[in-house]
Design an enzyme around this catalytic site. Sequence first.
Site, PDB file in Angstrom:
ATOM      1  N   GLU A   1      -2.976  28.064  21.488  1.00 46.81           N
ATOM      2  CA  GLU A   1      -2.482  29.237  22.204  1.00 46.81           C
ATOM      3  C   GLU A   1      -2.997  30.537  21.607  1.00 46.81           C
ATOM      4  O   GLU A   1      -3.239  31.503  22.316  1.00 46.81           O
ATOM      5  CB  GLU A   1      -0.944  29.239  22.189  1.00 46.81           C
ATOM      6  CG  GLU A   1      -0.334  30.142  23.223  1.00 46.81           C
ATOM      7  CD  GLU A   1       1.116  29.787  23.513  1.00 46.81           C
ATOM      8  OE1 GLU A   1       1.926  30.712  23.584  1.00 46.81           O
ATOM      9  OE2 GLU A   1       1.425  28.586  23.666  1.00 46.81           O
TER      10      GLU A   1
ATOM     11  N   ASP B   1       1.726  25.814  22.467  1.00 48.36           N
ATOM     12  CA  ASP B   1       3.135  25.605  22.128  1.00 48.36           C
ATOM     13  C   ASP B   1       3.793  24.724  23.180  1.00 48.36           C
ATOM     14  O   ASP B   1       3.498  24.829  24.372  1.00 48.36           O
ATOM     15  CB  ASP B   1       3.875  26.948  22.058  1.00 48.36           C
ATOM     16  CG  ASP B   1       3.368  27.827  20.928  1.00 48.36           C
ATOM     17  OD1 ASP B   1       2.709  27.299  20.013  1.00 48.36           O
ATOM     18  OD2 ASP B   1       3.633  29.046  20.959  1.00 48.36           O
TER      19      ASP B   1
ATOM     20  N   TYR C   1       9.076  25.623  15.066  1.00 47.37           N
ATOM     21  CA  TYR C   1       8.904  26.415  16.291  1.00 47.37           C
ATOM     22  C   TYR C   1      10.172  27.219  16.571  1.00 47.37           C
ATOM     23  O   TYR C   1      11.291  26.678  16.577  1.00 47.37           O
ATOM     24  CB  TYR C   1       8.608  25.478  17.458  1.00 47.37           C
ATOM     25  CG  TYR C   1       8.179  26.201  18.709  1.00 47.37           C
ATOM     26  CD1 TYR C   1       7.037  26.992  18.713  1.00 47.37           C
ATOM     27  CD2 TYR C   1       8.922  26.107  19.879  1.00 47.37           C
ATOM     28  CE1 TYR C   1       6.637  27.669  19.855  1.00 47.37           C
ATOM     29  CE2 TYR C   1       8.531  26.771  21.029  1.00 47.37           C
ATOM     30  CZ  TYR C   1       7.386  27.558  21.008  1.00 47.37           C
ATOM     31  OH  TYR C   1       6.995  28.232  22.134  1.00 47.37           O
TER      32      TYR C   1
END
Length: 853
Positions: free
Chosen positions: A7, A151, A359
């Site tokens: 990303e 992600d 995350y």
Amino acid sequence: MKLVVAEKNIAAQKIAQLLSTTKPKNDKVYNTQVYRFEVDGEEWVSMGLAGHILAPDFPDDVLFDKKQGWYSVTEDGEVLPADIPDGLARPPYDTKRKPYLTNGISLKGWKVESLPYLTWAPVLKKPAEKEIIRVLKNLAKKADAVIIATDFDREGELIGSDALDMVREVAPELPAFRARYSALIKGEVTAAFENLVTLDQNLADAGESRQYIDLIWGAVLTRYLTLARFGGFGNVRSAGRVQTPTLALVVERERERMAFVPEDYWQIRGLAAKEGDEFKIAHATARFTDKAAAETAFAHVEHAQTGTVTQVTKRARKQQPPIPFNTTSLQAAAAAEGISPARTMRIAESLYMAGLISYPRVDNTVYPRTLDFAGVVRGLADTNPALRPVAAKVLAGPMKPTRGKVETTDHPPIHPTGQGDPSSLDGGQKKLYQLIARRFLATLMGPATIENTKLAIDVAGEPFTASGDVLVEQGFREAYPYGLKRDEQLPALAEGDVVDVRDLKLEAKQTEPPARYSQGRLVQEMEKRGLGTKSTRASIIERLYQVRYLKNDPIEPSQLGMAIVDALHEFAPRITTPEMTAELDQDMTRVAEGQDTQEHVVEHSRTLLAGMLDALIDHKDDLGDRIADAVTADAKVGTCPKCGKDLVMKTSAKTRGSFIGCMGWPDCDVTYPVPSGVKVSPLEGEAAVCPECGAPRIKCQPFRSKAYEICVNPQCPTNFEPDLKVGECPTCAAAGRHGDLIAHKSERSGKRFIRCTNYDECGVSYPLPARGKLEATGEVCEHCGAPVVVVETARGPWRICVNMDCPAKEQKPARGRGRAATGRASAKKGAAAKKSSSKKATAGKATGARTKK
């Protein structure tokens, strides 16, 4: 070759480092950074996308043909059907004035008449990162397989899906896989690439549904509000599907506060002491609502000097350890420590990319059984000396992690990885990392024990009480001190003991209105009402601040924010309610679960919006008048000393600079300059009016500097600075004449500068910092011959050469407060460095060195 698509660039670099069996090599394809590495002798390359590479947008027009119906044409000539309802007028139109065209409606210009068509216009995806798309396609042509490693959430899945679409344009048969991980650490990333899956198109469609719906609602409502009252102090009036009901929550709370009628009550409080050890006491009737009863009770004890302990009660209670962090609880906890939700997410993202935490966008509050708790704790002990003692206690066991109510399977709750080097963190990064690390340790520890002691004391026949809490067993509090109240230790007392009593007072008070939301509390309320997602709530609040609908923290709505919500609530009430937004969010969740389609959900949202738009357009002028009044109220900084009308912040149409002007213009020509580079807000009460000249006083908040207050009138005696001779003009001296260099503050603009008395002939002038007492040194710069002065700043005296073009400033970095790296060294950057140095110095961050007096 295998192509890995991450990303962001930093994630691509990290993946290369973690997977490679040799040292990765930095390379560039065109101008984009990529990373080449080997995995068991096989060639791999990873690249970052910089987020979304495609952006949704509307076509310039919607056109009508009797055979074809409504349609749009893209830049590439592709025809997109437009499902515009039959009730909207079709060409030919009676007028050719925009937005009306001979064969359709123009959507490019902002016109009220085009809004019903915009609601139903097709959405197309346009390249947002053309260079990255070019690189992606270049590498895809050479690859044997592509692995999407963005992600793992709706946003990341959509980004990966868009990237895969671009790959398919040049390599339609290229095998594609998906790598899912929750932390950028060796074990997680390796496991993800050993267990590749396919991209979840339902999840990507749910993300794209949100993109489309938010674009449609945001574009239509923002254009409507802007067109309702175009002009004034900042033209665009922002609105959105989630933004508007979030603002409505804040306005609703403010209305409750405004409608609140305080009630009087009275309290009797004072101090007691035993052998010099003081503690607070209060009447057992915590609040007297009858003034006469309060005065009677106080009359009994007013002159009392002692009291007798009639009862001692001790009770221990357990305080359970907290549950693991999800995104909302992290934002709330960080906000309590002074970090806004938006900043929390930016910092958390950087910690995640550095491999320090898992995350950060999660709903989950239950750790997976596979998480290596002991390994993470040992890692914390090794990398964080401050946590070593408590980590050792956690490792000694028993480790029983707490559990929240929300359990999902996408990502674990937010926790430290126990890897990486946190010693390099500073400021907000260090503060947030410590909060996350300590929270994780606390979730593995036992409860804390707090002992409460309550005393009943008789004072002249009136009952009084005292209470104190003491932490007797730290438990999880050893790791997690956040929100812990200080111990309130009472002296050791027994029934029958006599204590000294003094300072008893009868205090008149009033009940308080409901508290305003803090940013952290508003995030929690949004989650409770189903507004936004874990990924968007912080940015929505930040956006409301940016468009000046909100101010301060705890949060207050501006007059404009209140006017918009009130008007929308009257003319289209469903827009301001959380229920409709939550309904659309549930629709998108069904898309993610494969129970509904993107097309159906987007069409449903268009229908809801179209159902409200007619009423809004009918009342456009009414809403515009309310906005105009609110904008003026928000912009007010005081009262004109000449005509008595409002003085407001205005923006020059010519220079785009801000100034303060009278609402009585053109009959009244009173204007005042505003300091540049600062946030200006009016003062309240007596401080709002200058006692010397009657002009308003304002508060100025420079970026990362201490706020100060000034009178807006540059000619006010409070702003006067006498002229100061700082040296002789070297240019005039070289021409054989004498010229003095005088430091002067302009009575018109309030700006300070040094200028030669022969300025018309030599043109010598130097800018000065906006604030700080000046002192002439009588010295000249050895590099350029300009005067050297000392400026008093909040950090002490600052010695500077006043010449912004001094050669010395190109040779070394600036050492001002901002420590701008202006003179870095190469001939190519010389001009830019010179310009940067000049700007910094002009803004009051002048190049120079501190001096001691």
